[in-house]
Scaffold this motif. Structure first.
Motif, PDB file in Angstrom:
ATOM      1  N   GLY A 157       0.840  -1.200   0.000  1.00  0.00           N
ATOM      2  CA  GLY A 157       0.000   0.000   0.000  1.00  0.00           C
ATOM      3  C   GLY A 157       0.866   1.237   0.000  1.00  0.00           C
ATOM      4  N   LYS A 158       0.625   2.111   0.958  1.00  0.00           N
ATOM      5  CA  LYS A 158       1.385   3.366   1.064  1.00  0.00           C
ATOM      6  C   LYS A 158       2.431   3.308   2.178  1.00  0.00           C
ATOM      7  N   THR A 159       2.875   2.099   2.502  1.00  0.00           N
ATOM      8  CA  THR A 159       3.867   1.921   3.565  1.00  0.00           C
ATOM      9  C   THR A 159       5.111   1.247   3.018  1.00  0.00           C
ATOM     10  N   VAL A 160       6.263   1.794   3.371  1.00  0.00           N
ATOM     11  CA  VAL A 160       7.545   1.160   3.085  1.00  0.00           C
ATOM     12  C   VAL A 160       8.170   0.797   4.429  1.00  0.00           C
ATOM     13  N   ALA A 161       8.529  -0.473   4.571  1.00  0.00           N
ATOM     14  CA  ALA A 161       9.133  -0.959   5.813  1.00  0.00           C
ATOM     15  C   ALA A 161      10.585  -1.339   5.568  1.00  0.00           C
ATOM     16  N   PHE A 162      11.447  -0.833   6.428  1.00  0.00           N
ATOM     17  CA  PHE A 162      12.851  -1.231   6.441  1.00  0.00           C
ATOM     18  C   PHE A 162      12.943  -2.336   7.492  1.00  0.00           C
ATOM     19  N   VAL A 163      13.268  -3.540   7.034  1.00  0.00           N
ATOM     20  CA  VAL A 163      13.110  -4.721   7.885  1.00  0.00           C
ATOM     21  C   VAL A 163      14.475  -5.298   8.268  1.00  0.00           C
ATOM     22  N   GLU A 164      14.679  -5.440   9.560  1.00  0.00           N
ATOM     23  CA  GLU A 164      15.860  -6.122  10.089  1.00  0.00           C
ATOM     24  C   GLU A 164      15.437  -7.543  10.434  1.00  0.00           C
ATOM     25  N   VAL A 165      16.163  -8.520   9.934  1.00  0.00           N
ATOM     26  CA  VAL A 165      15.845  -9.929  10.171  1.00  0.00           C
ATOM     27  C   VAL A 165      16.852 -10.485  11.171  1.00  0.00           C
ATOM     28  N   LYS A 166      16.346 -11.133  12.207  1.00  0.00           N
ATOM     29  CA  LYS A 166      17.217 -11.737  13.214  1.00  0.00           C
ATOM     30  C   LYS A 166      16.835 -13.196  13.422  1.00  0.00           C
ATOM     31  N   ALA A 167      17.796 -14.073  13.241  1.00  0.00           N
ATOM     32  CA  ALA A 167      17.612 -15.500  13.490  1.00  0.00           C
ATOM     33  C   ALA A 167      18.341 -15.838  14.790  1.00  0.00           C
ATOM     34  N   ARG A 168      17.594 -16.207  15.781  1.00  0.00           N
ATOM     35  CA  ARG A 168      18.153 -16.572  17.077  1.00  0.00           C
ATOM     36  C   ARG A 168      17.359 -17.734  17.645  1.00  0.00           C
ATOM     37  N   LYS A 169      17.880 -18.335  18.707  1.00  0.00           N
ATOM     38  CA  LYS A 169      17.197 -19.466  19.337  1.00  0.00           C
ATOM     39  C   LYS A 169      15.937 -19.028  20.065  1.00  0.00           C
ATOM     40  N   THR A 170      15.935 -17.796  20.587  1.00  0.00           N
ATOM     41  CA  THR A 170      14.765 -17.310  21.313  1.00  0.00           C
ATOM     42  C   THR A 170      14.366 -15.928  20.812  1.00  0.00           C
ATOM     43  N   ARG A 171      13.118 -15.589  21.052  1.00  0.00           N
ATOM     44  CA  ARG A 171      12.607 -14.261  20.684  1.00  0.00           C
ATOM     45  C   ARG A 171      13.379 -13.169  21.414  1.00  0.00           C
ATOM     46  N   ARG A 172      13.606 -13.395  22.683  1.00  0.00           N
ATOM     47  CA  ARG A 172      14.327 -12.404  23.489  1.00  0.00           C
ATOM     48  C   ARG A 172      15.733 -12.144  22.950  1.00  0.00           C
ATOM     49  N   ALA A 173      16.443 -13.214  22.596  1.00  0.00           N
ATOM     50  CA  ALA A 173      17.792 -13.059  22.055  1.00  0.00           C
ATOM     51  C   ALA A 173      17.769 -12.267  20.744  1.00  0.00           C
ATOM     52  N   ALA A 174      16.754 -12.509  19.937  1.00  0.00           N
ATOM     53  CA  ALA A 174      16.633 -11.781  18.667  1.00  0.00           C
ATOM     54  C   ALA A 174      16.400 -10.297  18.918  1.00  0.00           C
ATOM     55  N   LEU A 175      15.513  -9.987  19.838  1.00  0.00           N
ATOM     56  CA  LEU A 175      15.238  -8.582  20.140  1.00  0.00           C
ATOM     57  C   LEU A 175      16.459  -7.879  20.720  1.00  0.00           C
ATOM     58  N   GLU A 176      17.187  -8.569  21.577  1.00  0.00           N
ATOM     59  CA  GLU A 176      18.382  -7.977  22.177  1.00  0.00           C
ATOM     60  C   GLU A 176      19.486  -7.750  21.142  1.00  0.00           C
ATOM     61  N   ALA A 177      19.437  -8.495  20.051  1.00  0.00           N
ATOM     62  CA  ALA A 177      20.455  -8.365  19.007  1.00  0.00           C
ATOM     63  C   ALA A 177      20.274  -7.094  18.170  1.00  0.00           C
ATOM     64  N   VAL A 178      19.097  -6.492  18.245  1.00  0.00           N
ATOM     65  CA  VAL A 178      18.861  -5.233  17.528  1.00  0.00           C
ATOM     66  C   VAL A 178      19.188  -4.099  18.501  1.00  0.00           C
ATOM     67  N   THR A 179      20.455  -3.778  18.576  1.00  0.00           N
ATOM     68  CA  THR A 179      20.968  -2.807  19.534  1.00  0.00           C
ATOM     69  C   THR A 179      20.697  -1.378  19.070  1.00  0.00           C
ATOM     70  N   PRO A 180      20.821  -0.412  19.965  1.00  0.00           N
ATOM     71  CA  PRO A 180      20.678   0.981  19.543  1.00  0.00           C
ATOM     72  C   PRO A 180      21.664   1.359  18.424  1.00  0.00           C
ATOM     73  N   ALA A 181      22.863   0.804  18.468  1.00  0.00           N
ATOM     74  CA  ALA A 181      23.844   1.092  17.409  1.00  0.00           C
ATOM     75  C   ALA A 181      23.378   0.536  16.067  1.00  0.00           C
ATOM     76  N   SER A 182      22.822  -0.682  16.068  1.00  0.00           N
ATOM     77  CA  SER A 182      22.333  -1.248  14.807  1.00  0.00           C
ATOM     78  C   SER A 182      21.088  -0.501  14.322  1.00  0.00           C
TER      79      SER A 182
END
Length: 129
Positions: free
Chosen positions: A57-82
């Motif tokens: 539609g009218k949305t463009v998403a910039f998507v970061e993909v993280k493959a980790r063993k757990t959801r929490r580990a994936a979220l923590e991998a998206v650091t403020p620097a990244s």
């Protein structure tokens, strides 16, 4: 002995790289199945790389993909620097694609965990200047 450790480290990096590519492919298919069109994969700039750029539609998403063993580990991998790196790369994309400025822009994360469907976190973070 040092040579053997180098080979082991190289093999680990190769496996991690292959896992990341597989996760990006799975995330791209998941997005397509939910109505998104993939504009770019592995979009590289001087500022950094964006895994996927998708449009619906009218949305463009910039998507970061993280493959980790757990959801929490994936979220923590998206650091403020990244997040900053992705935001800077997104700014370059928008400057190179004039029409992108007319769309709603956001930053999503797709989490890929073993034996689970990918999970998309909409508007996971905002660009900070």
């Amino acid at each position: 002995m040092a040579r053997r450790q180098d080979n082991t480290a190289t093999q680990k990096r190769r496996r991690a790289h292959a896992l990341g590519l597989n996760a990006e492919t799975l995330a791209a298919w998941y997005l397509r199945l939910t109505g998104w069109r993939i504009l770019k994969r592995r979009y590289k700039t001087k500022a950094g790389e964006i895994d996927l750029i998708a449009k619906r539609g009218k949305t463009v998403a910039f998507v970061e993909v993280k493959a980790r063993k757990t959801r929490r580990a994936a979220l923590e991998a998206v650091t403020p620097a990244s997040q900053q790196r992705i935001a800077r790369a997104a700014k370059i994309f928008v400057s190179q694609h004039a029409k992108a400025g007319f769309y709603t822009l956001r930053f999503d994360i797709v989490i890929v965990c073993p034996w689970a469907l990918p999970e998309r976190i909409v508007n996971a973070f905002e660009a900070r200047d």
